[in-house]
Motif scaffolding. Structure first.
Motif, PDB file in Angstrom:
ATOM      1  N   THR A 276      50.262  40.635  39.906  1.00 49.66           N
ATOM      2  CA  THR A 276      50.256  39.253  40.359  1.00 49.66           C
ATOM      3  C   THR A 276      49.865  38.387  39.166  1.00 49.66           C
ATOM      4  O   THR A 276      49.353  38.890  38.162  1.00 49.66           O
ATOM      5  CB  THR A 276      49.237  39.004  41.498  1.00 49.66           C
ATOM      6  OG1 THR A 276      47.907  39.160  40.969  1.00 49.66           O
ATOM      7  CG2 THR A 276      49.433  39.968  42.651  1.00 49.66           C
TER       8      THR A 276
ATOM      9  N   ARG B 136      47.428  36.493  39.069  1.00 45.77           N
ATOM     10  CA  ARG B 136      46.001  36.183  39.128  1.00 45.77           C
ATOM     11  C   ARG B 136      45.224  36.744  37.940  1.00 45.77           C
ATOM     12  O   ARG B 136      44.199  36.195  37.545  1.00 45.77           O
ATOM     13  CB  ARG B 136      45.390  36.687  40.439  1.00 45.77           C
ATOM     14  CG  ARG B 136      45.311  38.187  40.572  1.00 45.77           C
ATOM     15  CD  ARG B 136      44.736  38.608  41.914  1.00 45.77           C
ATOM     16  NE  ARG B 136      43.390  38.117  42.117  1.00 45.77           N
ATOM     17  CZ  ARG B 136      42.710  38.321  43.249  1.00 45.77           C
ATOM     18  NH1 ARG B 136      43.258  38.951  44.253  1.00 45.77           N
ATOM     19  NH2 ARG B 136      41.472  37.869  43.357  1.00 45.77           N
ATOM     20  N   HIS B 137      45.668  37.866  37.336  1.00 46.08           N
ATOM     21  CA  HIS B 137      44.913  38.468  36.236  1.00 46.08           C
ATOM     22  C   HIS B 137      45.432  38.093  34.851  1.00 46.08           C
ATOM     23  O   HIS B 137      44.825  38.484  33.851  1.00 46.08           O
ATOM     24  CB  HIS B 137      44.955  39.996  36.350  1.00 46.08           C
ATOM     25  CG  HIS B 137      44.426  40.538  37.637  1.00 46.08           C
ATOM     26  ND1 HIS B 137      43.202  40.180  38.163  1.00 46.08           N
ATOM     27  CD2 HIS B 137      44.951  41.437  38.515  1.00 46.08           C
ATOM     28  CE1 HIS B 137      43.009  40.819  39.301  1.00 46.08           C
ATOM     29  NE2 HIS B 137      44.059  41.580  39.539  1.00 46.08           N
TER      30      HIS B 137
END
Length: 254
Positions: free
Chosen positions: A87, A89-90
């Motif tokens: 994703t 997100r990281h």
């Protein structure tokens, strides 16, 4: 005498290697059969990661914390590794390895309910319970027309299904089957999978950007996982965990 010296020399080499091994801390929440302190070698993912990196000279210790704390710890440098589906997100603070496992994500319903999945439109009539913090897909997360609620985990979502509070929940197939055979064993006959799958996700090792050996860790992991597939270690770890060996042992492509 020479034999004794050789034995002492070998022992010193082993001790030296042990002392110099880089210790990496992997954090995750309880997500059986992948990460769970109660399982052999802390679960399938930890077993695979620890074995691969161990072959490259690293030692992996596993810490089990709530998922959001694991992510925050990765951001702040408290933890070195997590495993996750890809994703965005990281991406600002960590790097993904090539995937080392595929996850088949499926809808779960009450047995006997006539529900079929055929894209997002087919979900609109139903009440859906999702496990908080899981990155199932950006499409699902951003669809404001769905009647979505959140549960702490799959076990709670499954009990909401059985109580007719929701119509569907979503989970990795291995995780759902794990709970059907254990925690939910007494009530699992009331649940079934919706035919087909929602998605196939690919699990990767994630290493924080500010680790000085990030590139070496990822390179070593990818190399050793590929060798483990070839030499049978990968399949043996699935069997050690009591899980069915994947029909295709070729690693998923990013």
């Amino acid at each position: 005498m020479k034999g004794i010296k050789r034995l002492i020399g070998s022992a010193l080499l082993i001790a030296s290697a042990s002392v110099s091994a880089e210790v990496l801390t992997m954090a995750a929440d309880c997500w059986p059969p992948y990460t769970d302190r109660r399982l052999p070698q802390d679960g399938l993912s930890v077993d695979l990661i620890r074995t691969a990196l161990g072959r490259a000279g690293y030692e992996v210790q596993y810490v089990e914390v709530p998922w959001e704390r694991a992510v925050l710890g990765l951001q702040r440098g408290k933890y070195d590794l997590v495993n996750d589906w890809h994703t965005v997100r990281h991406e600002d603070y960590a790097r993904y390895s090539r995937p080392f496992m595929s996850n088949r994500v499926r809808w779960v319903k009450r047995r006997g309910d006539d529900i079929h999945y055929d894209g997002p439109e087919s979900l609109r009539p139903y009440r859906i319970a999702l496990s908080r913090g899981y990155a199932y897909s950006d499409e699902l997360a951003n669809d404001e027309q769905l009647n979505k609620g959140f549960a702490t985990n799959f076990i709670q979502a499954a009990r909401m299904l059985l109580a007719d509070r929701v119509d569907l929940t979503l989970e990795d197939e291995r995780t759902a089957r794990f709970h059907f055979n254990r925690t939910l064993k007494d009530v699992s006959e009331g649940l079934s999978f919706v035919p087909g799958e929602f998605s196939e996700r690919h699990l990767s090792l994630v290493v924080r950007n500010n680790h000085p050996q990030q590139a070496e860790i990822i390179e070593a992991f990818e190399r050793e996982i590929a060798l483990m597939v070839e030499d049978g270690t990968y399949a043996a770890i699935f069997r050690r965990q009591g899980l069915q060996v994947p029909k295709s042992l070729s690693l998923p492509q990013p």
